[in-house]
Design an enzyme around this catalytic site. Structure first.
Site, PDB file in Angstrom:
ATOM      1  N   PHE A 205       0.847  -1.194   0.000  1.00 41.42           N
ATOM      2  CA  PHE A 205       0.000   0.000   0.000  1.00 41.42           C
ATOM      3  C   PHE A 205       0.883   1.245   0.000  1.00 41.42           C
ATOM      4  O   PHE A 205       1.810   1.369   0.802  1.00 41.42           O
ATOM      5  CB  PHE A 205      -0.891  -0.049   1.247  1.00 41.42           C
ATOM      6  CG  PHE A 205      -1.948   1.036   1.340  1.00 41.42           C
ATOM      7  CD1 PHE A 205      -2.332   1.788   0.247  1.00 41.42           C
ATOM      8  CD2 PHE A 205      -2.577   1.288   2.553  1.00 41.42           C
ATOM      9  CE1 PHE A 205      -3.300   2.772   0.340  1.00 41.42           C
ATOM     10  CE2 PHE A 205      -3.545   2.266   2.671  1.00 41.42           C
ATOM     11  CZ  PHE A 205      -3.912   3.005   1.571  1.00 41.42           C
ATOM     12  N   CYS A 206       0.606   2.173  -0.920  1.00 43.53           N
ATOM     13  CA  CYS A 206       1.255   3.490  -0.973  1.00 43.53           C
ATOM     14  C   CYS A 206       2.779   3.333  -1.015  1.00 43.53           C
ATOM     15  O   CYS A 206       3.305   2.586  -1.819  1.00 43.53           O
ATOM     16  CB  CYS A 206       0.776   4.333   0.209  1.00 43.53           C
ATOM     17  SG  CYS A 206       1.126   6.106   0.050  1.00 43.53           S
TER      18      CYS A 206
END
Length: 566
Positions: free
Chosen positions: A299-300
Site C-alpha cells: 500500500f502506498c
C-alpha cells in the site's frame, strides 16, 4: 474574546504558512495579495478586462449594501463548498462579506491563470494562491462568521471559551484535532484482528494473524503497508478491517508493522528499509510457513519499497514472490499531483548538510503537509468547528488514524524525494542503485494487480496507471471510486461505491477508462478472484502462530504501532 480568537486564528494561518515554507513552498502572508506573485501577473487586455469586471461587481455589491440600488446575488459558492450554507450568511451584511470574498477569490485565481510564465510556475502559483484564498475566508474568523457570533450569543460566550481551550490544547500537541480521539484506542477497538508478533527488529515487527477458517491457502500472504502512517489503516474496526476480511478468505496472513523512527535511528536509509525490512520480513515468512513463495500486498509507499526490493532479490536469486498487489502506489512520478509543490531542490539542498549525521522527519510535519493538500476539509473546517464554535468533532476512525503519524529517518526520506519525485528515477532503468544493485523495474515480470482510486489527490490514478508501462509481467489494473483511503478501504460488507475494470491496457489511461466497465461494490471482490488461483491449494490451518525458532513475542497489534509521536 472574539478578538483573541480572531488573532489566534491568524496565528494558525501563519503556522501553516511556515510549514509550507519549510517544505519548499512559498505561500503568501496573511493580509494581502502575495507580493512576490504580483510581478507575474500579465496586464494583457483580457486580464485588464477581468479586472474591470471585478471592480464593477464590487461597486454593485457595495451599492446594494448601502441601499443605493437593489441588492442582488452576484456570485454563488462553487458546487460542494459548504462554508456558507448556513442561513445566517443571507443577512445583508454577511451576504456582502461572503460575496466580496468570493468575487476577490475568483479574481485572484483568474489573474493567476493569466500569469506570464511557464506552465509549471503557473501551477505552483495557482496552488499557493488557492491556499491563501482558502485561509483568508471570512468563515475562518470569529468577527466575520455569523454562525460563530450567533452561537456565542446563545451560549453567553461559552462556545468561545471552549474553543480557546481546544485551540491551546492543539497548539501544544502540534496538530488540529479532527475527530473525538477519546473514542478510539489501538488494541481496544482499532487493530483488534487476533494474532501475535512473531518477529521484531529495530525497524519493524512482523505480525501473524490467527486463522479464522479450518482451511487456508497454502501460499501465505505478506502485507507491506506504508511507513509514513501506522499499519492499522488496514485493520481499523472489525466491520471495515481489510486484514480481518483477508484472514476470513482463508489466507495465512503476515503484516509488517513499521516502527516510528527514534532519534538514535536517524541514519536509516532506503537500503535499510529494503534489507532489514522487506527482504527480512519475507525471509521470516518463508521460514515460518516452510513455503518457497508468498503473495505480497502493498500500500502506498510500501509498494515502492517492495518494488525497489525486487530487483535486488532477483540479483540474489531470491525468487520468493508469487504475485504482487500495489494499492495506490505511484512508481512513475511524471505527474505526482499537488504534493509536488512542497518538493523542490531547495528542500533537498537544505537537508544535504544534515544527511551524514542523520535526523528525523517528524510525522506531524508530514501530516500537516498532507492536510494542506485539502486545506478546507482537513484544516479550516476544524478551525471553525473546534476553535470558533467550541465543538468536538464526531468520532471517525479514518481521521484518528490520519493524525496518528510516524517519524521517518531524514536520509531515507530525502533519498525518496530526490530519486522518486524530483528525478523520477524509477522510470529510468539502471539510473541509480540500492544495496549495490542497479534498479530496473522493467525487469519485473511478476503477475501484478494494480489498484488506484479515481479521486485520489496523493497518488493520481493516471500516474498509478504508469506502472502498466514499467512492469513486463501479466498485469491487471482496477480503478476504484473515491479517494486515497476511502477508495482503498472499501469493505465488501458495506457494498458501497463502485470500481472499473478493463482487460486491455492501452498506453493512454483515458482510453483505458473510456472502455472500462463499471461494477458495483468493493474492488476487494475482484482482487480476491484474481488472487485465489495464485494462492495454491487449500490445506489445514496452522494450529499455532510462529514456530520453534520464531515464537510469539506479544499479542497483536504489538508495541510499535502503539507508540505515539510527541
Amino acid at each position: 474574546m472574539l478578538q483573541q480568537l480572531n488573532d489566534a486564528n491568524r496565528q494558525w494561518w501563519l503556522h501553516w504558512e511556515n510549514t509550507a515554507n519549510s517544505s519548499g513552498g512559498t505561500p503568501a502572508p496573511a493580509g494581502g495579495v502575495p507580493p512576490t506573485w504580483a510581478a507575474w501577473l500579465n496586464p494583457r487586455p483580457e486580464w485588464i478586462e477581468k479586472q474591470t469586471e471585478y471592480y464593477r461587481a464590487q461597486l454593485d455589491l457595495w451599492l446594494g449594501l448601502v441601499g443605493a440600488k437593489p441588492a442582488q446575488k452576484l456570485i454563488e459558492p462553487e458546487r460542494g463548498d459548504r462554508r456558507f450554507n448556513a442561513p445566517e450568511w443571507e443577512d445583508p451584511l454577511f451576504s456582502f462579506i461572503k460575496q466580496n470574498y468570493l468575487l476577490t477569490s475568483k479574481w485572484l485565481m483568474e489573474s493567476v491563470s493569466a500569469a506570464a510564465t511557464d506552465e509549471e510556475m503557473r501551477e505552483k502559483i495557482a496552488f499557493f494562491t488557492r491556499q491563501y484564498v482558502d485561509a483568508i475566508s471570512p468563515a475562518n474568523f470569529a468577527l466575520t462568521n455569523p454562525e460563530v457570533l450567533k452561537l456565542a450569543k446563545e451560549t453567553q460566550g461559552e462556545s468561545l471559551s471552549a474553543g480557546m481551550q481546544k485551540m491551546l490544547a492543539d497548539v501544544q500537541k502540534g496538530l488540529i484535532t479532527t475527530t473525538d480521539e477519546s473514542v478510539f484506542e489501538v488494541g481496544r477497538n482499532l487493530a483488534v484482528t487476533p494474532g501475535a508478533v512473531v518477529y521484531e527488529n529495530d525497524l519493524f515487527q512482523l505480525l501473524q494473524y490467527t486463522p479464522s477458517t479450518d482451511k487456508v491457502y497454502e501460499v501465505p500472504l505478506l502485507i507491506v503497508p506504508p511507513c509514513v502512517n501506522k499499519y492499522y489503516i488496514m485493520d481499523l474496526q472489525p466491520e471495515n478491517s481489510m486484514v480481518r476480511w483477508v484472514v476470513e478468505q482463508g489466507y495465512t496472513t503476515f503484516l509488517v508493522s513499521w516502527k516510528s523512527v527514534q532519534p538514535e535511528q536517524g541514519k536509516l536509509t532506503w537500503d535499510d528499509y529494503i534489507e532489514q525490512g522487506v527482504i527480512r520480513a519475507a525471509e521470516v515468512v518463508r521460514e515460518i510457513t516452510r513455503r518457497e513463495k508468498m503473495n505480497v500486498l502493498s500500500f502506498c509507499i510500501g509498494g515502492e519499497l517492495v518494488s525497489t526490493a525486487m530487483p535486488i532479490m532477483q540479483s540474489r536469486g531470491l525468487d520468493w514472490f508469487e504475485s504482487l498487489t500495489l494499492m495506490t502506489v505511484i512508481l512513475d512520478h511524471s505527474e505526482p499531483g499537488d504534493i509536488k509543490h512542497f518538493i523542490d531542490w531547495k528542500l533537498i539542498r537544505s537537508r544535504e548538510p544534515m544527511l551524514e549525521q542523520g535526523g528525523v522527519v517528524s510525522g506531524k510535519e508530514l501530516a500537516r503537509t498532507f492536510a494542506s493538500l485539502r486545506a478546507n476539509d482537513l484544516i479550516w473546517n476544524y478551525v471553525v468547528n473546534n476553535y470558533l464554535k467550541g465543538k468536538t468533532p464526531p468520532p471517525f476512525d479514518l481521521l484518528y488514524w490520519n493524525n496518528d503519524s510516524a517519524n521517518l529517518a531524514l536520509p531515507m526520506h530525502t533519498f525518496f524525494l530526490e530519486n522518486m519525485y524530483l528525478k523520477n528515477n524509477l522510470t529510468k532503468p539502471n539510473s541509480f542503485s540500492l544495496c549495490g544493485v542497479p534498479i530496473d523495474l522493467t525487469q519485473i515480470t511478476l503477475p501484478t494487480y494494480v489498484f488506484a482510486a479515481r479521486e485520489d489527490h496523493i497518488v493520481l490514478w493516471r500516474s498509478a496507471y504508469g506502472t502498466t508501462r514499467l512492469f513486463k509481467g501479466p498485469l491487471r489494473f482496477v480503478l476504484g471510486a473515491s479517494g486515497h483511503i476511502a477508495g482503498t478501504i472499501n469493505p465488501v460488507t458495506a457494498n458501497k461505491r463502485n470500481y472499473w475494470v478493463n482487460e486491455e491496457l492501452p498506453a493512454d489511461p483515458e482510453q483505458w477508462f473510456e472502455k472500462a466497465e463499471s461494477r458495483p461494490g468493493s474492488w476487494w471482490q475482484d482482487w480476491a478472484v484474481w488472487l485465489a488461483p495464485r494462492a495454491g491449494k487449500q490445506v489445514a490451518a496452522p494450529k499455532k502462530l510462529g514456530n520453534t525458532k520464531y515464537k510469539e513475542i506479544e499479542p497483536a497489534p504489538g508495541r510499535y504501532v502503539k507508540e505515539r509521536v510527541e
